[in-house]
Design a protein around this motif. Sequence first.
Motif, PDB file in Angstrom:
ATOM      1  N   GLU A 134       1.163  -1.210   0.057  1.00 21.24           N
ATOM      2  CA  GLU A 134       0.162   0.200   0.344  1.00 21.24           C
ATOM      3  C   GLU A 134       1.381   1.357   0.515  1.00 21.24           C
ATOM      4  OE1 GLU A 134      -2.847   0.094   3.492  1.00 21.24           O
ATOM      5  OE2 GLU A 134      -0.487   0.790   4.587  1.00 21.24           O
TER       6      GLU A 134
ATOM      7  N   SER B 126     -22.371   4.110  11.314  1.00 17.00           N
ATOM      8  CA  SER B 126     -21.694   5.912  10.043  1.00 17.00           C
ATOM      9  C   SER B 126     -21.492   6.705  11.616  1.00 17.00           C
ATOM     10  CB  SER B 126     -22.640   5.754   9.654  1.00 17.00           C
ATOM     11  OG  SER B 126     -24.226   5.531   9.884  1.00 17.00           O
ATOM     12  N   TYR B 133     -14.491  11.267  14.728  1.00 18.99           N
ATOM     13  CA  TYR B 133     -14.437  12.632  14.123  1.00 18.99           C
ATOM     14  C   TYR B 133     -14.053  13.792  14.466  1.00 18.99           C
ATOM     15  CZ  TYR B 133     -12.039   9.563  10.192  1.00 18.99           C
ATOM     16  OH  TYR B 133     -11.066   9.041   9.910  1.00 18.99           O
ATOM     17  N   ARG B 235      -1.191   8.141   7.984  1.00 17.44           N
ATOM     18  CA  ARG B 235      -0.474   9.300   7.512  1.00 17.44           C
ATOM     19  C   ARG B 235       0.514  10.261   7.111  1.00 17.44           C
ATOM     20  NH1 ARG B 235      -4.358  11.021  11.758  1.00 17.44           N
ATOM     21  NH2 ARG B 235      -6.409  10.442  11.302  1.00 17.44           N
ATOM     22  N   PRO B 240      -3.860   7.030   1.122  1.00 17.94           N
ATOM     23  CA  PRO B 240      -4.746   8.603   0.762  1.00 17.94           C
ATOM     24  C   PRO B 240      -5.926   7.807   2.175  1.00 17.94           C
ATOM     25  CG  PRO B 240      -4.549   6.812  -0.734  1.00 17.94           C
ATOM     26  CD  PRO B 240      -3.632   5.976  -0.259  1.00 17.94           C
ATOM     27  N   ASP B 241      -6.794   9.246   1.926  1.00 19.94           N
ATOM     28  CA  ASP B 241      -7.501   9.142   3.821  1.00 19.94           C
ATOM     29  C   ASP B 241      -8.720   7.901   3.731  1.00 19.94           C
ATOM     30  OD1 ASP B 241      -6.013  11.609   4.453  1.00 19.94           O
ATOM     31  OD2 ASP B 241      -7.312  13.010   3.580  1.00 19.94           O
ATOM     32  N   ARG B 242      -9.106   7.477   1.879  1.00 20.33           N
ATOM     33  CA  ARG B 242      -9.954   7.038   2.209  1.00 20.33           C
ATOM     34  C   ARG B 242      -9.931   5.684   3.101  1.00 20.33           C
ATOM     35  NH1 ARG B 242     -14.524   5.111  -0.684  1.00 20.33           N
ATOM     36  NH2 ARG B 242     -13.808   3.107  -1.000  1.00 20.33           N
ATOM     37  N   ARG B 243      -8.153   4.937   2.252  1.00 17.26           N
ATOM     38  CA  ARG B 243      -7.835   3.666   2.446  1.00 17.26           C
ATOM     39  C   ARG B 243      -7.339   3.890   3.991  1.00 17.26           C
ATOM     40  NH1 ARG B 243      -5.661  -0.535   0.810  1.00 17.26           N
ATOM     41  NH2 ARG B 243      -4.344  -1.477   2.008  1.00 17.26           N
ATOM     42  N   ALA B 245      -9.489   6.090   6.720  1.00 17.55           N
ATOM     43  CA  ALA B 245     -10.994   5.969   7.368  1.00 17.55           C
ATOM     44  C   ALA B 245     -11.216   3.969   7.317  1.00 17.55           C
ATOM     45  CB  ALA B 245     -11.566   7.479   6.533  1.00 17.55           C
ATOM     46  N   LEU B 246     -11.373   3.975   5.916  1.00 16.36           N
ATOM     47  CA  LEU B 246     -12.314   2.110   5.625  1.00 16.36           C
ATOM     48  C   LEU B 246     -10.695   1.044   6.082  1.00 16.36           C
ATOM     49  CD1 LEU B 246     -13.341   2.228   2.493  1.00 16.36           C
ATOM     50  CD2 LEU B 246     -14.304   2.594   4.684  1.00 16.36           C
ATOM     51  N   ARG B 247     -10.146   1.037   6.466  1.00 11.41           N
ATOM     52  CA  ARG B 247      -8.584  -0.125   6.055  1.00 11.41           C
ATOM     53  C   ARG B 247      -8.479   0.110   7.570  1.00 11.41           C
ATOM     54  NH1 ARG B 247      -7.488  -4.288   6.416  1.00 11.41           N
ATOM     55  NH2 ARG B 247      -6.774  -5.746   4.870  1.00 11.41           N
ATOM     56  N   GLY B 250     -11.428   2.147   9.581  1.00 13.98           N
ATOM     57  CA  GLY B 250     -13.006   1.263  10.249  1.00 13.98           C
ATOM     58  C   GLY B 250     -12.587  -0.248  10.766  1.00 13.98           C
TER      59      GLY B 250
END
Lengths: 359, 338
Positions: A134, B126, B133, B235, B240-243, B245-247, B250
């Motif tokens: 990643e 959610s 956050y 970070r 990426p922020d998305r990754r 947040a999820l991986r 989350g």
Amino acid sequence: MSMHESTTDRDLYQTADPIVEIRDAEVVFEMDRGVSRVLESADLDIERNEILGIVGESGSGKSMLASAMLDAVVEPGILSGQITYHPDERESVDVLELDDRELKKLRWEDISMVFQGAMSSFNPTMNVGGHFTETLDAHNYDVEAGMNRARELLSDLYLEPERVLEAYPHELSGGMKQRALIALSVVLEPDVLVMDEPTAALDLLMQRSILSLLEKLKEKYDLTLVFITHDLPLVAELADRMAVMYAFQLVEIGPTEEILEHAAHPYTRALLNATPNLDAPLSEMRPIDGSAPDPVDVPAGCSYHPRCPLADDTCVATDPDYHGVSESHGVACHHWAHAAEEIPFNVDAAEATTGGNQR
Amino acid sequence: MNWFIKRTGQAIFTLWAVATLSFGLIRLMPGGAADIMASRLQQQAQGSNIPREQLREMVASQLNVDPDAPIHEAYYQYMSALVQGDFGNSIRYGGQEVNAIIADTLPWTLFLMSLSTLGMFAIALSLGAIMAYKEGSTFDLANTGVGILLSSIPYYVAAVVFIAFLGYRTPLFPVRGRYPSGVDPGFTVEFIGGAFHHAMLPALSFIVTGYGLLALTMRGNSIQVLGEDYVRVARLRGLPDRRIALRYVGRNAVLPLYTSLLISIGFMFGGSIILEILFQYRGIGFEMNEGIIYRDMPLMMGTFLVITFGVVIALWIGDATYGKLDPRIKSGDDSEAY
Ligand code: SF4
């Protein structure tokens, strides 16, 4: 001394071919009970391909200095000053002026960092290999070539690449995790690797072996290493130059040997005296009398004066400037010239220094 | 693997114990189930005396328990009928097979439960993540307050309030039944839409009173994970922020909630009895209540066994799959999902 103070002042923290220049770096936190200044006007050069050791007690601001180099001070800390990165073949970069995208590139691709707490630097629900892919992916590196490099790095660090890449973090021992983290931090081939207490949680044997691995890694991959620790004996073996921090300021900078033999700052001398033997475990170290100051309420004048046996009215009244002990050795103390006679090294420390150098 | 076998064994043991217990109830209850059944059959025969032998056979066929057989033989008959999925015949529904009744009602209960569970987790996860956050903001504080308040309301009270306000005062939703009368079951918009419409209030009763604690747990987990070193390092590695947040956040924050999911399934199975009565929703809980009211032993036992079965299976599945989600549990004899 005082007549060319300003000139020596400059020269002391400057080096011939710096890869990172830190000028007047400050980190402040706004807190309820006042402004907390956790890094105070730090000036420091990091020479290309050197190993620089930064030593200080916990809470002396050394982690802040480390984070500052990547503009990675944690919120809500505010970093000011100037940090310049001089890559080998590109234009110099003003780190604090970068936008988000450029900063993202600088971190890990140019200047990388191993944090305190390697034990928790991996995502527990992802295998170690996932962290490598990643990272390569996020920086648009060729993943396959990158993974080959990762495997080589891991075996350079005496790990079995396939096993480690497939393992989940909890399946690795502390030392393995630490080494895997070092491999992860250099997988994008950075120029500078900053390490914050990279060996703190490891046993003595593992600490030693990681140090020797780091030296090899540095040679092979042309790295500049910045090694931050509270463990003076540890860094004395490894570093070319040392910088000592006290109360959020750099109080002494110089080549390792010179500092070990002719430390000019009373704090550095006390620190050396507190180390009975360079090979002794940390637990046998004697503490220095007094306690580290509160970042909100740093003593006026020289911040070491409440603990310093040489302190006089001048020390209480004015903050000392840098004085040159030799060309490359600087110290922030009014009475540095008397430090050696007033605070003699005890026998153990003398042995320790020579012992350290003979290795 | 060892652990997996152990878990499976435990699940099977639980099922067996419940089945045996229900056999004991039928057989040994003072003024036992068999007697009740016999007298009831006698009544239904309206005066004309049924010969004892015939009565015995009828009871045996309906209860799967022959009152006159020796206990081990009766137990064997009962168990083998159960294993073959034969729960006997219902008295309440004039001798209809309990199997058929269960087949008709169980899917509706499952539908209601899935709807409630999905809704509850979607909202809670959610909301909890957003609150984390925005930790300390007005949004966070307000939602924390509301969440705690709603969680302290029992679901059946919420159900009554919904019936009164959303059912009668402002008739937005139907308050009884499973689908609109006059619509034939099938893959039609009317039927499916109607089914959702009818399930709305019961599901909301669960969701509104259940999401709060879950959201707060999610919030707490997320805040904790956000402070972890691995998130900071991620970070800095420029992910990426998305990754992240999820991986990172989350996944690690949700995992501990898997246990809550299992518990809530058990809770809903139990809760479905009261809720289905309140909404006259013919699910399995509703039928169980019918069985109790009409002293319809086969119906009662059948539904009871199926509910137990459902809970045990859900927990077993959860347990068996938890290791897939959380690598730390993979080989784990040392830690379990709950
Ligand atoms: S300036 Fe004064 S108080 Fe500070 S270290 Fe030097 S002698 Fe001690």
